[in-house]
Design a protein around this motif. Structure first.
Motif, PDB file in Angstrom:
ATOM      1  N   GLY A   1       0.781  -1.229   0.000  1.00 26.40           N
ATOM      2  CA  GLY A   1       0.000   0.000   0.000  1.00 26.40           C
ATOM      3  C   GLY A   1       0.813   1.281   0.000  1.00 26.40           C
ATOM      4  O   GLY A   1       0.257   2.378   0.011  1.00 26.40           O
ATOM      5  N   TRP A   2       2.149   1.162  -0.042  1.00 29.52           N
ATOM      6  CA  TRP A   2       3.004   2.349   0.043  1.00 29.52           C
ATOM      7  C   TRP A   2       3.006   3.112  -1.274  1.00 29.52           C
ATOM      8  O   TRP A   2       3.478   2.618  -2.278  1.00 29.52           O
ATOM      9  N   HIS A   3       2.478   4.322  -1.296  1.00 29.02           N
ATOM     10  CA  HIS A   3       2.502   5.237  -2.441  1.00 29.02           C
ATOM     11  C   HIS A   3       2.467   4.490  -3.784  1.00 29.02           C
ATOM     12  O   HIS A   3       3.463   4.484  -4.524  1.00 29.02           O
ATOM     13  N   PRO A   4       1.353   3.893  -4.131  1.00 31.21           N
ATOM     14  CA  PRO A   4       1.282   3.117  -5.383  1.00 31.21           C
ATOM     15  C   PRO A   4       1.522   3.959  -6.628  1.00 31.21           C
ATOM     16  O   PRO A   4       1.880   3.417  -7.679  1.00 31.21           O
ATOM     17  N   GLU A   5       1.361   5.273  -6.514  1.00 31.28           N
ATOM     18  CA  GLU A   5       1.563   6.139  -7.674  1.00 31.28           C
ATOM     19  C   GLU A   5       3.037   6.420  -7.961  1.00 31.28           C
ATOM     20  O   GLU A   5       3.396   6.893  -9.045  1.00 31.28           O
ATOM     21  N   ALA A   6       3.908   6.131  -7.005  1.00 33.94           N
ATOM     22  CA  ALA A   6       5.325   6.485  -7.139  1.00 33.94           C
ATOM     23  C   ALA A   6       6.070   5.451  -7.979  1.00 33.94           C
ATOM     24  O   ALA A   6       5.839   4.248  -7.858  1.00 33.94           O
ATOM     25  N   SER A   7       6.993   5.917  -8.816  1.00 32.86           N
ATOM     26  CA  SER A   7       7.793   5.023  -9.656  1.00 32.86           C
ATOM     27  C   SER A   7       9.000   4.522  -8.861  1.00 32.86           C
ATOM     28  O   SER A   7      10.137   4.962  -9.055  1.00 32.86           O
ATOM     29  N   TYR A   8       8.725   3.641  -7.903  1.00 36.12           N
ATOM     30  CA  TYR A   8       9.743   3.012  -7.062  1.00 36.12           C
ATOM     31  C   TYR A   8       9.750   1.524  -7.372  1.00 36.12           C
ATOM     32  O   TYR A   8       8.697   0.881  -7.394  1.00 36.12           O
ATOM     33  N   HIS A   9      10.942   0.987  -7.590  1.00 33.47           N
ATOM     34  CA  HIS A   9      11.079  -0.408  -8.003  1.00 33.47           C
ATOM     35  C   HIS A   9      12.024  -1.106  -7.035  1.00 33.47           C
ATOM     36  O   HIS A   9      13.154  -0.638  -6.816  1.00 33.47           O
ATOM     37  N   PHE A  10      11.601  -2.210  -6.463  1.00 34.67           N
ATOM     38  CA  PHE A  10      12.384  -2.939  -5.471  1.00 34.67           C
ATOM     39  C   PHE A  10      13.027  -4.136  -6.155  1.00 34.67           C
ATOM     40  O   PHE A  10      12.335  -4.987  -6.716  1.00 34.67           O
ATOM     41  N   VAL A  11      14.357  -4.188  -6.126  1.00 30.61           N
ATOM     42  CA  VAL A  11      15.122  -5.158  -6.902  1.00 30.61           C
ATOM     43  C   VAL A  11      16.114  -5.861  -5.985  1.00 30.61           C
ATOM     44  O   VAL A  11      16.792  -5.224  -5.171  1.00 30.61           O
ATOM     45  N   ASP A  12      16.210  -7.150  -6.118  1.00 27.71           N
ATOM     46  CA  ASP A  12      17.105  -7.968  -5.290  1.00 27.71           C
ATOM     47  C   ASP A  12      18.447  -8.109  -6.006  1.00 27.71           C
ATOM     48  O   ASP A  12      18.576  -8.890  -6.940  1.00 27.71           O
ATOM     49  N   GLY A  13      19.447  -7.332  -5.578  1.00 24.55           N
ATOM     50  CA  GLY A  13      20.785  -7.440  -6.153  1.00 24.55           C
ATOM     51  C   GLY A  13      21.209  -6.184  -6.880  1.00 24.55           C
ATOM     52  O   GLY A  13      20.401  -5.522  -7.546  1.00 24.55           O
ATOM     53  N   VAL A  14      22.499  -5.841  -6.771  1.00 25.57           N
ATOM     54  CA  VAL A  14      22.974  -4.566  -7.305  1.00 25.57           C
ATOM     55  C   VAL A  14      23.054  -4.562  -8.832  1.00 25.57           C
ATOM     56  O   VAL A  14      22.779  -3.535  -9.461  1.00 25.57           O
ATOM     57  N   THR A  15      23.419  -5.680  -9.434  1.00 26.19           N
ATOM     58  CA  THR A  15      23.505  -5.706 -10.897  1.00 26.19           C
ATOM     59  C   THR A  15      22.129  -5.513 -11.522  1.00 26.19           C
ATOM     60  O   THR A  15      21.950  -4.712 -12.445  1.00 26.19           O
ATOM     61  N   ALA A  16      21.138  -6.231 -10.996  1.00 24.55           N
ATOM     62  CA  ALA A  16      19.772  -6.072 -11.495  1.00 24.55           C
ATOM     63  C   ALA A  16      19.257  -4.662 -11.237  1.00 24.55           C
ATOM     64  O   ALA A  16      18.520  -4.102 -12.055  1.00 24.55           O
ATOM     65  N   ALA A  17      19.664  -4.080 -10.112  1.00 26.75           N
ATOM     66  CA  ALA A  17      19.223  -2.723  -9.780  1.00 26.75           C
ATOM     67  C   ALA A  17      19.759  -1.710 -10.786  1.00 26.75           C
ATOM     68  O   ALA A  17      19.026  -0.816 -11.241  1.00 26.75           O
ATOM     69  N   ILE A  18      21.035  -1.824 -11.149  1.00 22.70           N
ATOM     70  CA  ILE A  18      21.612  -0.891 -12.118  1.00 22.70           C
ATOM     71  C   ILE A  18      21.007  -1.123 -13.500  1.00 22.70           C
ATOM     72  O   ILE A  18      20.729  -0.158 -14.232  1.00 22.70           O
ATOM     73  N   ASP A  19      20.773  -2.365 -13.871  1.00 19.87           N
ATOM     74  CA  ASP A  19      20.119  -2.637 -15.158  1.00 19.87           C
ATOM     75  C   ASP A  19      18.749  -1.956 -15.215  1.00 19.87           C
ATOM     76  O   ASP A  19      18.405  -1.311 -16.219  1.00 19.87           O
ATOM     77  N   LYS A  20      17.967  -2.087 -14.159  1.00 17.39           N
ATOM     78  CA  LYS A  20      16.639  -1.489 -14.112  1.00 17.39           C
ATOM     79  C   LYS A  20      16.731   0.031 -14.097  1.00 17.39           C
ATOM     80  O   LYS A  20      15.967   0.726 -14.796  1.00 17.39           O
TER      81      LYS A  20
END
Length: 203
Positions: A108-127
């Motif tokens: 339910g946290w700010h569904p309008e916000a463009s926040y993406h939760f990613v497991d791992g730094v390589t995947a995070a930088i790719d995203k």
């Protein structure tokens, strides 16, 4: 594709906060000048009011405004996200945030916000690069920033060096324990109670 920049305000001895996550005087320079970072009526960088009260020296204003304009996505760790509650879904700059976390976004946290939760730094930088397009990716310094640097994914290290010695606390480069060479600084700007430095990472 935009560059990946690791960034934070930092003490002379390399800390971004004390052991209790208090930043002390590290952000005082944001309020000790007479030049707003954002122009009157410019809402582009004050989504949550974060930038609205910033008044810095002229030199800092020109540098910070240019840097903020270049950012498309911020990458942060879960600890900072929890500490700041993700700026209530309104990052100080950029249009997107990628959070490196083994846990999902709070329900339910700010569904309008463009926040993406990613497991791992390589995947995070790719995203983050995908979201930023041609704009830069800004990586918050600290443990996650250090992991991203160690993975060879940081193009540039930027530091706002504040004349204070912490002695201990949260390190700019986190727990990184290996040597990484940087190029000569291509940014050296003296503001009021802050020295802005930027170094490209040597490949």
């Amino acid at each position: 594709m935009g560059i990946v920049i690791m960034h934070s305000a930092v003490s002379v001895d390399g800390f971004i906060a004390d052991e209790n996550d208090e930043v002390g005087p590290l952000h005082d320079w944001y309020f000790n000048g007479d030049t707003p970072i954002t122009e009157a009526g410019d809402g582009q960088y004050d989504h949550s009011g974060v930038g609205s009260g910033f008044k810095v020296s002229q030199a800092s204003s020109e540098y910070v405004r240019s840097a903020w304009e270049s950012i498309g996505t911020i990458v942060m760790g879960r600890h900072l996200f929890d500490l700041m509650n993700g700026w209530e879904g309104r990052p100080p700059t950029g249009d997107h945030v990628v959070v490196v976390s083994h846990r999902p976004k709070p329900e339910g946290w700010h569904p309008e916000a463009s926040y993406h939760f990613v497991d791992g730094v390589t995947a995070a930088i790719d995203k983050a690069r995908e979201l930023a397009g041609e704009r830069a990716v800004a990586v918050n310094a600290g443990d996650v920033g250090g992991q991203i640097l160690a993975a060879g994914l940081v193009d540039e290290v930027a530091m706002d060096v504040v004349p204070v010695v912490f002695g201990s606390g949260k390190r700019y480069f986190g727990s990184i324990d290996e040597q990484h060479l940087l190029e000569q600084p291509h940014v050296v700007i003296q503001g009021d109670r802050v020295l802005h430095l930027a170094f490209k990472v040597r490949r």
